[in-house]
Scaffold this motif. Structure first.
Motif, PDB file in Angstrom:
ATOM      1  N   UNK A  26       2.772   9.230  -6.349  1.00 18.08           N
ATOM      2  CA  UNK A  26       2.794  10.504  -5.626  1.00 18.08           C
ATOM      3  C   UNK A  26       2.358  11.664  -6.517  1.00 18.08           C
ATOM      4  N   UNK A  27       2.915  11.741  -7.716  1.00 18.32           N
ATOM      5  CA  UNK A  27       2.630  12.882  -8.583  1.00 18.32           C
ATOM      6  C   UNK A  27       1.152  12.945  -8.947  1.00 18.32           C
ATOM      7  N   UNK A  28       0.569  11.793  -9.275  1.00 17.45           N
ATOM      8  CA  UNK A  28      -0.856  11.765  -9.628  1.00 17.45           C
ATOM      9  C   UNK A  28      -1.729  12.167  -8.448  1.00 17.45           C
TER      10      UNK A  28
ATOM     11  N   UNK B 165      -2.228  18.111   1.534  1.00 18.15           N
ATOM     12  CA  UNK B 165      -1.212  18.426   0.520  1.00 18.15           C
ATOM     13  C   UNK B 165       0.079  18.859   1.196  1.00 18.15           C
ATOM     14  N   UNK B 166      -0.044  19.652   2.266  1.00 16.66           N
ATOM     15  CA  UNK B 166       1.145  20.139   2.978  1.00 16.66           C
ATOM     16  C   UNK B 166       1.918  18.995   3.624  1.00 16.66           C
ATOM     17  N   UNK B 167       1.170  17.906   4.007  1.00 18.29           N
ATOM     18  CA  UNK B 167       1.836  16.785   4.680  1.00 18.29           C
ATOM     19  C   UNK B 167       2.505  15.823   3.689  1.00 18.29           C
ATOM     20  N   UNK B 168       2.052  15.845   2.444  1.00 17.12           N
ATOM     21  CA  UNK B 168       2.611  14.930   1.452  1.00 17.12           C
ATOM     22  C   UNK B 168       4.093  15.228   1.218  1.00 17.12           C
ATOM     23  N   UNK B 169       4.856  14.165   1.242  1.00 14.74           N
ATOM     24  CA  UNK B 169       6.294  14.292   0.981  1.00 14.74           C
ATOM     25  C   UNK B 169       6.727  13.140   0.078  1.00 14.74           C
ATOM     26  N   UNK B 170       7.430  13.459  -0.956  1.00 21.57           N
ATOM     27  CA  UNK B 170       7.942  12.425  -1.861  1.00 21.57           C
ATOM     28  C   UNK B 170       9.348  12.036  -1.414  1.00 21.57           C
ATOM     29  N   UNK B 171       9.514  10.751  -1.094  1.00 20.24           N
ATOM     30  CA  UNK B 171      10.783  10.252  -0.570  1.00 20.24           C
ATOM     31  C   UNK B 171      11.256   9.098  -1.452  1.00 20.24           C
ATOM     32  N   UNK B 172      12.062   9.371  -2.468  1.00 18.18           N
ATOM     33  CA  UNK B 172      12.524   8.290  -3.360  1.00 18.18           C
ATOM     34  C   UNK B 172      13.347   7.237  -2.635  1.00 18.18           C
ATOM     35  N   UNK B 173      14.051   7.645  -1.577  1.00 15.54           N
ATOM     36  CA  UNK B 173      14.860   6.668  -0.816  1.00 15.54           C
ATOM     37  C   UNK B 173      13.955   5.653  -0.116  1.00 15.54           C
TER      38      UNK B 173
ATOM     39  N   UNK C  95      -0.823  14.001  -5.793  1.00 18.78           N
ATOM     40  CA  UNK C  95      -0.610  15.424  -5.484  1.00 18.78           C
ATOM     41  C   UNK C  95      -1.377  16.307  -6.456  1.00 18.78           C
ATOM     42  N   UNK C  96      -1.329  15.969  -7.749  1.00 20.66           N
ATOM     43  CA  UNK C  96      -2.019  16.763  -8.773  1.00 20.66           C
ATOM     44  C   UNK C  96      -3.528  16.738  -8.562  1.00 20.66           C
ATOM     45  N   UNK C  97      -4.052  15.561  -8.252  1.00 19.82           N
ATOM     46  CA  UNK C  97      -5.501  15.427  -8.043  1.00 19.82           C
ATOM     47  C   UNK C  97      -5.958  16.269  -6.861  1.00 19.82           C
ATOM     48  N   UNK C  98      -5.208  16.193  -5.761  1.00 13.74           N
ATOM     49  CA  UNK C  98      -5.574  16.962  -4.565  1.00 13.74           C
ATOM     50  C   UNK C  98      -5.475  18.467  -4.828  1.00 13.74           C
ATOM     51  N   UNK C  99      -4.395  18.878  -5.494  1.00  5.99           N
ATOM     52  CA  UNK C  99      -4.182  20.301  -5.751  1.00  5.99           C
ATOM     53  C   UNK C  99      -5.264  20.861  -6.668  1.00  5.99           C
ATOM     54  N   UNK C 100      -5.630  20.099  -7.699  1.00  2.90           N
ATOM     55  CA  UNK C 100      -6.687  20.549  -8.617  1.00  2.90           C
ATOM     56  C   UNK C 100      -8.023  20.692  -7.893  1.00  2.90           C
ATOM     57  N   UNK C 101      -8.302  19.708  -7.011  1.00  6.07           N
ATOM     58  CA  UNK C 101      -9.555  19.767  -6.254  1.00  6.07           C
ATOM     59  C   UNK C 101      -9.577  20.987  -5.334  1.00  6.07           C
ATOM     60  N   UNK C 102      -8.446  21.234  -4.681  1.00  7.13           N
ATOM     61  CA  UNK C 102      -8.365  22.392  -3.775  1.00  7.13           C
ATOM     62  C   UNK C 102      -8.523  23.693  -4.560  1.00  7.13           C
TER      63      UNK C 102
ATOM     64  N   UNK D   3       0.834  -1.211   0.000  1.00  5.65           N
ATOM     65  CA  UNK D   3       0.000   0.000   0.000  1.00  5.65           C
ATOM     66  C   UNK D   3       0.867   1.258   0.000  1.00  5.65           C
ATOM     67  N   UNK D   4       1.916   1.245   0.845  1.00  3.77           N
ATOM     68  CA  UNK D   4       2.797   2.411   0.916  1.00  3.77           C
ATOM     69  C   UNK D   4       3.543   2.600  -0.404  1.00  3.77           C
ATOM     70  N   UNK D   5       3.986   1.502  -1.007  1.00  2.00           N
ATOM     71  CA  UNK D   5       4.688   1.594  -2.285  1.00  2.00           C
ATOM     72  C   UNK D   5       3.781   2.183  -3.361  1.00  2.00           C
ATOM     73  N   UNK D   6       2.532   1.735  -3.393  1.00  3.23           N
ATOM     74  CA  UNK D   6       1.597   2.257  -4.382  1.00  3.23           C
ATOM     75  C   UNK D   6       1.375   3.761  -4.198  1.00  3.23           C
TER      76      UNK D   6
END
Length: 568
Positions: A224-226, A290-298, A228-235, A216-219
């Motif tokens: 992440x980008x999709x 949105x503010x809490x979302x963080x993209x962590x590639x590691x 983030x974009x969906x949430x930002x557009x809705x906001x 679930x976390x991996x998905x």
């Protein structure tokens, strides 16, 4: 009972559909007309061995289909259906069998594809076929103990169930003892393997449901980008100049200014105010998330590496992390047993002795119940044999292995054989060693009559079991076959007019030639046609008035017997 039988492109049969009724149905016809071929088709429907020779010449496949009506919800077919996941509805079962010219066999039960072995399991609860030349269950010594248990089932049932449970436990304990008591080299190899597996699983530090949580976390990270974009557009659609909330605010203010004028405006002003504040709260929630979302590639790389490791372990130890943990606990227990082998062997011996003691007590109780049932069965068989003019025959049920410490098996410690002597002074022999075909037919009919009501088989089929008898014996056999039809549907191929006269339904099998092809037809006879067929069976060829009178007399006597039999 077998209600409908459809046969296509089978041997000399082009296509026939036969409807069967309750009671006794007689099939008669000239030799070679196809009577036994119909029985062969039913036998294949019940899971018998097939052959490409059954496929009609110049056709690609032979098809057989049978519809069975099940009157009792207690019929064993329901247990078989549950065992193999086949639903039985409307108290009906449809068996289908196709044999292709290449030799492939296709089997279905109620439309579901099954193996031949499964078809056979269904077939043996529905159809019981007896012929002059086949070894049947009644003649199989290995089956005699089960027949005796069926004879007095209500008395034997509980003791047999208790014994079976104890015997199954005993076998498992004995198997475990054998595994633990194998040679030292095999034990050492097993211990090394389990130790390696346990170490590998312990080093993995498995956490319950870890694989599901990580996936679930991996998905979430991978998308992440999709997200983030969906949430930002809705906001953005809700909050800001000229956006959704601003227009809803305009509507709210417009209604609020005039809410005192009209009750409808007052009602809608309150509703839109509630919607406004709900949407405003939603907009704030979207912004906070949105503010809490963080993209962590590691972190994504860490998850991928961990899931790869778990998938590697799953190939060896289980389909999920939870299954691997279950396996881990199992090998820990087995390792402990191996490490403390002597202690566990001693404990197993004590438990085996205790369970065996209890099993022997139940086996002894089974033995006594069977002895009582055997005495009653022998008396009933002797009575039936007298009615078939075997009054000098002696029937006995042999109980072997009656020693001080008999060996236990899945049915107790009894080994049972049905024995008979048909002539005074002759020793008792096993049923299969009875020399006379006529005597064997009569003995088999006696056993079939007694056990028909206990076995629960829907349809009993006799294929010329009356061969080798005549006169008063033929009449007695005819009456016995009819008595069997009171407990089960009976289909009987016969050349004896005495048997045919007893029929509730008489069907004539005939062979025809058309366009250089041979085909078989089945016709249900009217009362007049039945009398003519009886006359033919009596004389062989030419119909005479004497034969017709004899046939009518036989039918009248059969009606008298049936009436008397039903009154009794």
């Amino acid at each position: 009972m077998l209600t409908e039988l459809s046969i296509r492109n089978f041997a000399i049969i082009d296509q026939i559909s036969i409807t069967f009724n309750e009671g006794l149905t007689v099939l008669s016809g000239e030799t070679g007309a196809g009577k036994s071929i119909i029985i062969d088709a039913i036998q294949l429907l019940a899971g018998g061995r097939g052959s490409v020779e059954y496929v009609r010449h110049k056709t690609n496949k032979a098809d057989i289909e049978g519809l069975f009506s099940i009157e009792s919800m207690e019929h064993p077919i329901y247990a078989v259906g549950r065992q193999y996941g086949i639903e039985i509805t409307d108290e009906q079962v449809v068996l289908e069998r196709t044999i292709t010219k290449s030799g492939k066999s296709i089997c279905r039960v109620n439309g579901k594809l099954v193996t031949l072995a499964i078809l056979r399991e269904f077939g043996k609860t529905l159809i019981d076929i007896h012929s002059q030349h086949e070894t049947q269950s009644l003649m199989d010594a290995d089956n005699h103990i089960h027949l005796l248990d069926l004879y007095d089932y209500e008395q034997i049932k509980q003791a047999k169930e208790e014994y079976t449970n104890l015997y199954d436990r005993l076998r498992k304990l004995q198997q475990r003892y054998k595994q633990l008591n194998e040679n030292e080299q095999e034990i050492a190899h097993r211990q090394d393997l389990l130790s390696f597996q346990l170490q590998e699983l312990e080093q993995a530090n498995l956490v319950p449901d870890e694989d599901e949580i990580l996936e679930k976390e991996r998905n979430s990270l991978a998308n992440f980008e999709n997200v983030h974009t969906a949430l930002q557009n809705a906001y953005n659609a809700l909050y800001g100049d000229g956006r959704g909330l601003e227009w809803i605010n305009h509507a709210m203010l417009s209604l609020s200014e005039h809410e005192k004028i009209d009750p409808f405006i007052d009602e809608k002003a309150e509703e839109i105010t509630n919607y406004y504040y709900s949407l405003e709260t939603m907009a704030f929630d979207l912004r906070n998330y949105i503010d809490q979302l963080q993209y962590n590639p590691e972190r994504l790389n860490e998850i991928e590496a961990r899931l790869n490791e778990l998938n590697r372990l799953k190939k060896k130890y289980g389909a999920t992390v939870n299954e691997m943990q279950t396996y881990m606990a199992k090998i820990e227990e087995e390792l402990e047993e191996i490490t403390n082998k002597d202690f566990h062997l001693t404990a197993l011996v004590e438990e085996i002795e205790e369970i065996e003691k209890d099993a022997r007590l139940e086996a002894k109780e089974l033995h006594h119940l069977r002895k009582k049932a055997a005495n009653a069965l022998v008396k009933e068989i002797h009575s039936e044999l007298k009615s078939l003019y075997l009054e000098k025959a002696k029937f006995q049920i042999s109980f072997d292995n009656e020693t001080d410490h008999p060996k236990l098996h899945k049915d107790g410690y009894d080994t049972i054989r049905f024995m008979i002597s048909t002539n005074p002074g002759e020793p008792l022999k096993e049923l299969t060693k009875v020399a006379s075909g006529g005597e064997l037919s009569r003995i088999m009919l006696v056993l079939k009559k007694i056990f028909a009501k206990h076995q629960g088989v829907t349809s009993v089929i006799f294929d010329e079991v009356d061969t080798g008898v005549s006169g008063r014996v033929a009449q007695a056999i005819a009456e016995k076959i009819y008595e069997i039809s009171n407990a089960s549907q009976v289909l009987c191929i016969t050349h004896l007019p005495q048997v045919a006269a007893m029929a509730d339904t008489h069907k004539l099998i005939e062979k025809h030639e058309k366009d250089d092809r041979t085909s078989t037809t089945v016709t249900e006879l009217s009362p007049d046609e039945q009398m003519e067929e009886l006359s033919r069976m009596i004389t062989g060829t030419e119909l005479t008035e004497t034969a017709k009178e004899h046939a009518k007399e036989m039918l009248d006597l059969a009606d008298i017997f049936k009436l008397k039999d039903h009154q009794e």
